[in-house]
Design a protein around this motif. Structure first.
Motif, PDB file in Angstrom:
ATOM      1  N   LYS A 136       7.624 -11.570  -9.718  1.00 39.86           N
ATOM      2  CA  LYS A 136       8.873 -12.022 -10.594  1.00 39.86           C
ATOM      3  C   LYS A 136      10.067 -11.974  -9.816  1.00 39.86           C
ATOM      4  O   LYS A 136      10.236 -10.850  -9.098  1.00 39.86           O
ATOM      5  CB  LYS A 136       8.840 -10.873 -11.785  1.00 39.86           C
ATOM      6  N   ILE A 138      14.033 -11.688  -9.946  1.00 47.48           N
ATOM      7  CA  ILE A 138      15.410 -11.411 -10.617  1.00 47.48           C
ATOM      8  C   ILE A 138      16.578 -11.549  -9.710  1.00 47.48           C
ATOM      9  O   ILE A 138      16.741 -10.544  -8.968  1.00 47.48           O
ATOM     10  CB  ILE A 138      15.162 -10.084 -11.446  1.00 47.48           C
ATOM     11  N   ASP A 139      17.406 -12.635  -9.952  1.00 50.47           N
ATOM     12  CA  ASP A 139      18.451 -12.683  -9.071  1.00 50.47           C
ATOM     13  C   ASP A 139      17.841 -12.760  -7.570  1.00 50.47           C
ATOM     14  O   ASP A 139      17.193 -13.648  -7.393  1.00 50.47           O
ATOM     15  CB  ASP A 139      19.257 -11.840  -9.074  1.00 50.47           C
TER      16      ASP A 139
END
Length: 198
Positions: A136, A138-139
């Motif tokens: 994953k 995130i940013d």
């Protein structure tokens, strides 16, 4: 891993789009007012550039990158596990592989073991399997969760070398789920262990 190339690709795509715009302007002439929709050729070129950018982002952690990551993850796993077998109860080899929080947790566990006068003996047999459970982004941070199955011979001994727990003659299968993290904008290619799940 070629995460830094993403930004270069964006710049190149912008330059290509600009070049196409100038070519179309030369062919179609300069607008002097509202003349309807954007020329189909230009709109098609922009859409293609956008799609290529999206595909490039998706490919950042493609099959090839994942295979390369897992090679390093296996080495990191063995290094961290065996680092706990030192008689001095100190984290040395695996410190760069651990986030500050995980390092503090592991270090505290070693201190408690040392206070009891215990130490661990670990013989690492090998990693049976390492599979990516999920990844994953995130940013700018990419987190990758890995399921490990490994075999070790491990036991805890006291200061008189008496076995407190474990079996120095028996191979034990262990199951771990670890989360590794990396800032993909950083020049540092190393990953760090940021969480251990049960």
């Amino acid at each position: 891993m070629n995460y830094s190339f993403e930004y270069i690709d964006i710049i190149l795509l912008a330059m290509i789009a600009g070049f196409i715009f100038l070519r179309l302007r030369g062919i179609l002439g300069k607008r002097t007012g509202f003349e309807g929709k954007v020329p189909p050729q230009f709109e098609e070129a922009l859409n293609k550039a956008r799609m290529e950018k999206v595909e490039k982002i998706k490919e950042n952690f493609d099959d090839s990158a994942q295979k390369e990551f897992l090679k390093g993850a296996k080495v990191a796993y063995e290094t961290i596990i065996t680092d706990f077998s030192d008689n001095d109860n100190k984290i040395v080899a695996s410190k760069p592989l651990l986030s500050k929080e995980i390092f503090n947790q592991f270090n505290e566990a070693l201190k408690q073991r040392s206070k009891r006068g215990h130490y661990a003996e670990i013989t690492f047999i090998g990693v049976n399997s390492a599979t990516i459970k999920e990844h994953k982004r995130i940013d700018k941070i990419l987190n990758v969760t890995v399921d490990f199955i490994a075999e070790v011979i491990t036991c805890i001994k006291d200061k008189d070398t008496k076995v407190v727990s474990g079996d120095p003659e028996k191979i034990k299968k262990i199951y771990d789920t670890w989360v590794f993290s990396r800032d993909i904008t950083s020049a540092n290619p190393n990953w760090q262990l940021v969480n251990t799940l049960t």
